[in-house]
Design a protein around this motif. Structure first.
Motif, PDB file in Angstrom:
ATOM      1  N   GLU A   1       0.836  -1.128  -0.170  1.00 21.38           N
ATOM      2  CA  GLU A   1       0.008   0.160   0.130  1.00 21.38           C
ATOM      3  C   GLU A   1       0.910   1.274  -0.004  1.00 21.38           C
ATOM      4  O   GLU A   1       1.931   1.393   0.678  1.00 21.38           O
ATOM      5  N   TYR A   2       0.361   2.383  -0.690  1.00 23.15           N
ATOM      6  CA  TYR A   2       1.192   3.524  -0.713  1.00 23.15           C
ATOM      7  C   TYR A   2       0.854   4.224   0.493  1.00 23.15           C
ATOM      8  O   TYR A   2      -0.439   4.543   0.831  1.00 23.15           O
ATOM      9  N   CYS A   3       1.788   4.884   1.036  1.00 26.15           N
ATOM     10  CA  CYS A   3       1.617   5.781   2.207  1.00 26.15           C
ATOM     11  C   CYS A   3       2.078   7.224   2.027  1.00 26.15           C
ATOM     12  O   CYS A   3       3.317   7.287   1.606  1.00 26.15           O
ATOM     13  N   GLN A   4       1.438   8.046   2.063  1.00 27.28           N
ATOM     14  CA  GLN A   4       1.802   9.581   1.898  1.00 27.28           C
ATOM     15  C   GLN A   4       2.448  10.163   2.771  1.00 27.28           C
ATOM     16  O   GLN A   4       2.409   9.776   3.913  1.00 27.28           O
TER      17      GLN A   4
END
Length: 65
Positions: free
Chosen positions: A33-36
């Protein structure tokens, strides 16, 4: 392999989700998952002397654990 097995079973809002793992003859790729936001390394570099205070370090370690 153990990390992949554990991450694939976890479903928690505070843990990055593992979507897929790709195993090649040379590497293992983890699709996560991409984490900002900025990384911990970028956050550390943004401080003037590249050090956190003891209190800030304690809070970060607590969050990591």
């Amino acid at each position: 392999m153990r990390e992949i097995q554990i991450l694939s079973r976890l479903d928690h809002p505070n843990i990055v989700k593992l979507h897929e793992s790709i195993d090649t003859h040379k590497y293992v790729y983890l699709v996560m998952e991409y984490c900002q936001g900025e990384s911990l390394h970028q956050h550390l570099k943004s401080h003037s002397n590249r050090q956190f205070s003891e209190d800030k370090s304690r809070k970060i370690i607590k969050q990591l654990l």
